[in-house]
Design a protein around this motif. Structure first.
Motif, short mmCIF file in Angstrom:
data_model
loop_
_atom_site.label_atom_id
_atom_site.label_comp_id
_atom_site.label_asym_id
_atom_site.label_seq_id
_atom_site.Cartn_x
_atom_site.Cartn_y
_atom_site.Cartn_z
N UNK A 142 3.05 -11.72 -16.24
CA UNK A 142 2.97 -10.38 -15.66
C UNK A 142 4.23 -10.09 -14.86
N UNK A 143 4.32 -8.85 -14.38
CA UNK A 143 5.49 -8.42 -13.62
C UNK A 143 5.54 -9.13 -12.26
N UNK A 144 6.76 -9.50 -11.84
CA UNK A 144 6.98 -10.14 -10.54
C UNK A 144 7.91 -9.24 -9.72
N UNK A 145 7.57 -9.05 -8.47
CA UNK A 145 8.38 -8.19 -7.59
C UNK A 145 8.49 -8.88 -6.24
N UNK A 146 9.71 -8.96 -5.70
CA UNK A 146 9.86 -9.56 -4.38
C UNK A 146 9.91 -8.48 -3.30
N UNK A 147 9.96 -8.90 -2.05
CA UNK A 147 9.85 -7.98 -0.92
C UNK A 147 10.97 -6.93 -0.91
N UNK A 148 12.19 -7.35 -1.22
CA UNK A 148 13.31 -6.41 -1.24
C UNK A 148 13.10 -5.35 -2.31
N UNK A 149 12.66 -5.75 -3.51
CA UNK A 149 12.36 -4.78 -4.56
C UNK A 149 11.30 -3.78 -4.10
N UNK A 150 10.30 -4.30 -3.39
CA UNK A 150 9.22 -3.44 -2.90
C UNK A 150 9.75 -2.39 -1.92
N UNK A 151 10.59 -2.83 -0.99
CA UNK A 151 11.17 -1.89 -0.02
C UNK A 151 12.07 -0.88 -0.72
N UNK A 152 12.84 -1.34 -1.69
CA UNK A 152 13.70 -0.42 -2.44
C UNK A 152 12.87 0.62 -3.19
N UNK A 153 11.74 0.19 -3.73
CA UNK A 153 10.84 1.11 -4.43
C UNK A 153 10.34 2.20 -3.48
N UNK A 154 10.00 1.81 -2.26
CA UNK A 154 9.53 2.77 -1.26
C UNK A 154 10.65 3.71 -0.87
N UNK A 155 11.84 3.16 -0.66
CA UNK A 155 12.99 3.99 -0.28
C UNK A 155 13.32 5.02 -1.36
N UNK A 156 13.21 4.60 -2.62
CA UNK A 156 13.51 5.53 -3.71
C UNK A 156 12.54 6.71 -3.73
N UNK A 157 11.28 6.47 -3.35
CA UNK A 157 10.29 7.55 -3.31
C UNK A 157 10.51 8.49 -2.14
N UNK A 179 0.83 -1.21 0.00
CA UNK A 179 0.00 0.00 0.00
C UNK A 179 0.86 1.26 0.00
N UNK A 180 1.95 1.23 0.78
CA UNK A 180 2.86 2.38 0.81
C UNK A 180 3.47 2.65 -0.56
N UNK A 181 3.74 1.58 -1.30
CA UNK A 181 4.31 1.72 -2.65
C UNK A 181 3.26 2.12 -3.69
N UNK A 182 1.99 2.16 -3.28
CA UNK A 182 0.93 2.60 -4.18
C UNK A 182 0.09 1.49 -4.78
N UNK A 183 0.27 0.25 -4.29
CA UNK A 183 -0.49 -0.88 -4.81
C UNK A 183 -1.73 -1.14 -3.94
N UNK A 184 -2.74 -1.71 -4.56
CA UNK A 184 -3.94 -2.18 -3.84
C UNK A 184 -3.95 -3.70 -3.94
N UNK A 185 -3.89 -4.37 -2.80
CA UNK A 185 -3.80 -5.83 -2.78
C UNK A 185 -5.18 -6.43 -3.04
N UNK A 186 -5.30 -7.25 -4.09
CA UNK A 186 -6.59 -7.85 -4.44
C UNK A 186 -6.77 -9.24 -3.84
N UNK A 187 -5.65 -9.93 -3.56
CA UNK A 187 -5.76 -11.26 -2.95
C UNK A 187 -4.38 -11.70 -2.48
N UNK A 188 -4.37 -12.72 -1.60
CA UNK A 188 -3.12 -13.27 -1.07
C UNK A 188 -3.17 -14.78 -1.18
N UNK A 189 -2.14 -15.37 -1.77
CA UNK A 189 -2.03 -16.82 -1.90
C UNK A 189 -0.92 -17.32 -0.99
#
Length: 412
Positions: free
Chosen positions: A89-104, A26-36
């Motif tokens: 589709x695009x795949x992103x892991x947790x570290x990429x997600x945190x890096x994306x937030x840090x860059x913002x 959510x912080x990175x701007x995504x809306x989670x539609x489901x969790x597997x």
């Protein structure tokens, strides 16, 4: 969409791990539609999930048509490639997600350099094994080198950029070191606000120092350290420093790249361990904080536990926390609740840290004593032919200031 693998030992923390990953998304701007979720001893080395769950994930992707699938664990280059091939589709892991937030959220030059360095360190393994889809741009004297592949060129450029960033951060580290020495010479104690991300450290800094720091209800909303001056009830001047928030399984690339920034914590005279009183699993978060402090070498710095956001807690919750953490101070930065009590506790800790010193000072240097006399509890003064022997009680920061300022002083 989130994809998470858990082993047996992690079952108790499953809900919190998923909730934290969702907040990061959510912080990175995504809306989670489901969790597997799949229970495995370790992620599948080929597709992250096993064959059955992978089929279920493909069905969910077709159903929801998400922009990205975010995995809880870091992916290997082959796992990422196989998942992209299977899901399309695009795949992103947790570290990429945190890096994306840090860059913002990185605004200073040092912060931007640290985040870029962390990203390059993360991406280096992905420069291996891509030869199939990367073409050979061809050789030619004076161009890229005979037969040099694009992969090799990208890797070499990345290594050169890493070397540049390290050198620039070393320069900025030297500037930070000079500023630190100036603060230490001034004899003003340094208090570092540390803790889990989004615990309210910036809000607390604002109300304690009128700092005007950015405050958002997001993870890692502030990355750059801020130092602000304040006064305690005793009149003692102190410096408060805000630091980047901690999180479970903090990517080692980030910890390594932010080492110079986090190093400031090691030089603090006191740590305020700030926690969100309204969130559960306080023991787990404290464990993460202690482990991170140990990694950066700050485990022995004196600390005070501060439980923030009590305005969000029920009376039962507060009573439970009071029994569990009797030494903690309960505050609300948002409501300005109990901040005077917090400052009094900081004063009390510094008073307990005061020690007895004996200093033999030349008459010509006695002026330095006069500048901080109100910070000293003078026990005795003995006058000799060319020296004054002073016995006094003070804190270590003030004593360091004295020793730095007085030439020819002898201590016992």
């Amino acid at each position: 969409m989130l994809a998470c693998v858990f082993n047996r030992q992690e079952q108790g923390a499953r809900r919190e791990v998923i909730s934290e990953l969702e907040r990061l998304a959510n912080t990175a701007g995504y809306c989670v539609v489901d969790t597997l979720i799949q229970n495995l001893d370790s992620p599948n080395p080929r597709h992250y999930f096993g064959a059955g769950k992978l089929g279920e994930l493909k069905h969910l992707v077709q159903l929801f048509e998400p922009d990205v699938v975010i995995t809880r664990h870091n992916l290997t280059p082959s796992q990422r490639k196989n998942l992209i091939h299977e899901l399309g589709i695009e795949i992103e892991d947790r570290t990429q997600l945190i890096l994306e937030i840090f860059e913002k959220h990185a605004f200073t030059r040092e912060g931007k350099y640290e985040v870029e360095l962390a990203r390059l360190r993360y991406e280096m393994p992905f420069f291996k094994g891509k030869g199939v889809e990367l073409s050979n741009p061809g050789g030619g004297i004076g161009t890229r080198g005979p037969g040099e592949k694009k992969l090799e060129l990208d890797r070499r450029k990345a290594l050169q950029r890493i070397a540049f960033l390290k050198k620039e951060l070393e320069k900025l580290g030297l500037e930070r070191k000079i500023m630190r020495k100036r603060r230490q010479k001034a004899g003003i104690p340094l208090i570092a606000l540390v803790g889990y991300t989004n615990a309210g450290k910036s809000s607390l800094l604002n109300v304690l120092c009128d700092a005007g720091a950015l405050v958002e209800d997001k993870l890692f909303s502030t990355l750059d350290t801020r130092i602000r001056k304040s006064k305690l009830p005793s009149g003692r001047e102190v410096l408060f420093i805000d630091t980047v928030g901690f999180i479970r399984e903090l990517p080692h690339q980030l910890l390594e790249s932010f080492k110079s920034t986090l190093e400031e914590i090691n030089f603090a005279d006191l740590l305020l361990i700030v926690m969100d009183a309204s969130e559960t699993n306080e023991e787990g978060k404290l464990t993460v904080i202690e482990e991170t402090l140990k990694k950066i070498g700050a485990e022995d710095v004196p600390r005070l536990l501060v439980l923030n956001k009590v305005d969000r807690c029920t009376n039962e919750r507060i009573q439970m926390l009071e029994k569990k953490f009797p030494e903690a101070v309960f505050v609300s930065a948002l409501k300005g609740f109990n901040l005077d009590e917090l400052k009094c506790n900081i004063d009390r800790i510094f008073n307990l840290m005061r020690k007895k010193y004996i200093l033999r000072v030349p008459f010509a240097e006695y002026e330095a004593i006069m500048k901080v006399r109100e910070k000293l509890e003078i026990l005795s003064e003995k006058y000799e032919s060319d020296l004054i022997e002073i016995e006094y009680v003070t804190d270590s920061a003030t004593n360091k200031w004295l020793l730095n300022r007085i030439k020819g002083a002898g201590k016992r």
